[in-house]
Design an enzyme around this catalytic site. Sequence first.
Site, mmCIF file in Angstrom:
data_model
loop_
_atom_site.group_PDB
_atom_site.id
_atom_site.type_symbol
_atom_site.label_atom_id
_atom_site.label_comp_id
_atom_site.label_asym_id
_atom_site.label_seq_id
_atom_site.Cartn_x
_atom_site.Cartn_y
_atom_site.Cartn_z
ATOM 1 N N LYS A 1 0.943 -1.089 0.012
ATOM 2 C CA LYS A 1 0.022 0.039 -0.067
ATOM 3 C C LYS A 1 0.788 1.220 0.043
ATOM 4 O O LYS A 1 2.011 1.346 0.630
ATOM 5 C CB LYS A 1 -0.900 0.099 1.184
ATOM 6 C CG LYS A 1 -2.193 0.836 1.134
ATOM 7 C CD LYS A 1 -3.093 0.197 0.336
ATOM 8 C CE LYS A 1 -4.558 0.757 0.017
ATOM 9 N NZ LYS A 1 -5.673 -0.074 -0.215
ATOM 10 N N ASP B 1 -7.071 3.997 -4.459
ATOM 11 C CA ASP B 1 -7.844 3.900 -3.144
ATOM 12 C C ASP B 1 -8.389 5.296 -2.820
ATOM 13 O O ASP B 1 -8.665 6.032 -3.752
ATOM 14 C CB ASP B 1 -6.678 3.409 -1.851
ATOM 15 C CG ASP B 1 -7.391 3.088 -0.665
ATOM 16 O OD1 ASP B 1 -7.832 1.878 -0.763
ATOM 17 O OD2 ASP B 1 -7.586 3.656 -0.125
#
Length: 445
Positions: free
Chosen positions: A124, A164
Site C-alpha cells: 500500500k 484507493d
Amino acid sequence: MNAQKVLDDLRQRFPGEPEYHQAVEEVLSTIEEEYNKHPEFDKANLIERLCIPDRIYTFRVSWQDDSGNIQTNMGYRVQHNNAIGPYKGGIRFHASVNLGILKFLAFEQTFKNSLTTLPMGGAKGGSDFSPRGKSNAEVMRFCQAFMLELTRNIGPDVDVPAGDIGVGGREVGYMFGMYKKLTREFSGVLTGKGREFGGSLIRPEATGYGNVYFLQEMLKTKGDSVEGKTVLISGAGNVAQYTAEKVLQLGGKVLTMSDSDGYIYDPDGIDRAKLDYIMELKNIYRGRIREYIDHYPTAKYVAGQKPWNEKADIALPSATQNEISEEAAQALVNNGVIAVSEGANMPSTPGAIRVFQRAKILYAPGKAANAGGVSVSGLEMSQNSERLSWTAEEVDRRLHIIMEDIHANCLKYGTEADGYVNYVKGANIAGFIKVAKAMMAQGIV
Ligand code: NDP
Ligand code: 2IT
C-alpha cells in the site's frame, strides 16, 4: 506463538501506529490456533516475518500550487509481502494518511490478495496530500512529483499500485503518464488505468459489485436475497457508487450515502436517476453530498453524523477505517440489521465486530468482501501481459466466480460448532495458510 506476546512486542517496537496494531491483533487472535498446529512455522519465526513489512519507502514530495507556492507532502510505499506474487495494492491520497495507516492497509492487503486466488503480494502507498479543493493542474503536478520518486520502486513484475481513497482514474492516469515518460516503457505498472490505455473493463465497478456479490452469497446461506431489502451505504466515492448500482440492479432500496461532512437519507430510496446525479456530482463536479437535498428536497441531510442510526436491513460501510463504533454497531443491531458487509478497509472497530458476532448476524470483513477491486486489478495485469482485453461480461463472470470462491473459503475455515459462520476467522485463516506455505517453501528471506 503467543499472540498477545507478539502483539505487545510490535506495539513496543512500533509505537504510535494504532491502526496497524488493530489490524494485526484481529488477524493474530483468529489464526493463533491454526498457527500453533504447525511447530515448523514458529521455528522459522514466520509470524514476525509476516507482520513486519518487507520494506518501506518514505520520501518528500515537492510541488507548486496554482498560486506559485511550493508545497511539501510526504509520500510512502509499504511493500509488505511478496511471497505469492509481485507487491500489489492501492495508493491513498488523503490528509489523514500516515505510516501506521498504510502499514495496516498493506498488512490487510497481503491476506486479501491471497484470498483472491490470484498471484499477488501485498502493498500500500500514499500521501498526506488531499486532492479535495485542488485544481486539475495541481493534482497533475502532485501526481507527477509523487511518481518521480516512486518510479524507482515499482514495476510490472515488482510492485503494481492502483487507486484507493483520493486516487481514481484521473490520478492513475497522471501517474501512469509520468512513469511512462521516465522509464520510456509502456507497461502494466498500475491498474485502474483508463480503458484506452490498458485499463480493464469493470475495474471501476469491481469493488462495489464484488461486495454485493459477497453479500448475496452470505444471504443465500439463509435462503435470502438482496431483493426488497433496505440498505445503508456510507461514502459517496468509487466503492459506494458501484455498491449502490449493484444493490439497485438486484432490487434493493438504498437509503443513505455520505461523505466526511455528513450523510443524506432518502426515504423514497436513491434510485437510478438519483444515483446518476450523485455520480455526476462527485466524479465530474467534485461536489459535496449535502447538495443532494437541493435536488431532492424530500431527503434529509444530517451534518457531522454517520448513517448508522437509521433503520435498515443491511449496512455496507464504504468510506473509511473505524467508521462504525461499538455504539453504532449496537444501534444497527437494535434496529434489526441482518447483514453488514465491508466495502471499506477495516470500517468496523473491534468493539463493533464483537457486537455483530455476538448478535450472530451475517458480518463480512473487508479483506474478504471488498477483494473484488484488487481481483479485477489482477485480471487487468493478466490482460496487460497478454496484450489483450476481455469483454465486460468475461471480467464480470470471473469476478463473480472469485467472490463465490472467497465466500466458500470463509465457510470452510470459519464455520463454528453451532453453524454460525465467523467470516473474520475464515478469511484470516484461509488468507494466512497460502502465504505461510509460500514463505516456508522460500526459506528465510
Ligand atoms: P473515494 O476517494 O472514491 O471515496 C471515499 C469516500 O469516503 C468519500 O465519500 C469520502 O468523503 C469518504 N471518506 C474518506 N475518508 C473519510 C473519513 N476520514 N471520514 C469520513 N468519510 C471519509 O475512495 P474509495 O471509494 O476508493 O474507497 C473507499 C473505501 O474502500 C476505503 O476504505 C478504501 O480503502 C476501500 N477500498 C477501495 C478499493 C478501490 O478499488 N477503490 C478496493 C477495496 C477497498 P470525502 O469526499 O468527504 O473525503
Ligand atoms: O484496498 C484495496 O484492495 C484497493 N484499494 C485496491 C488495490 C488494487 O491494487 O487494486
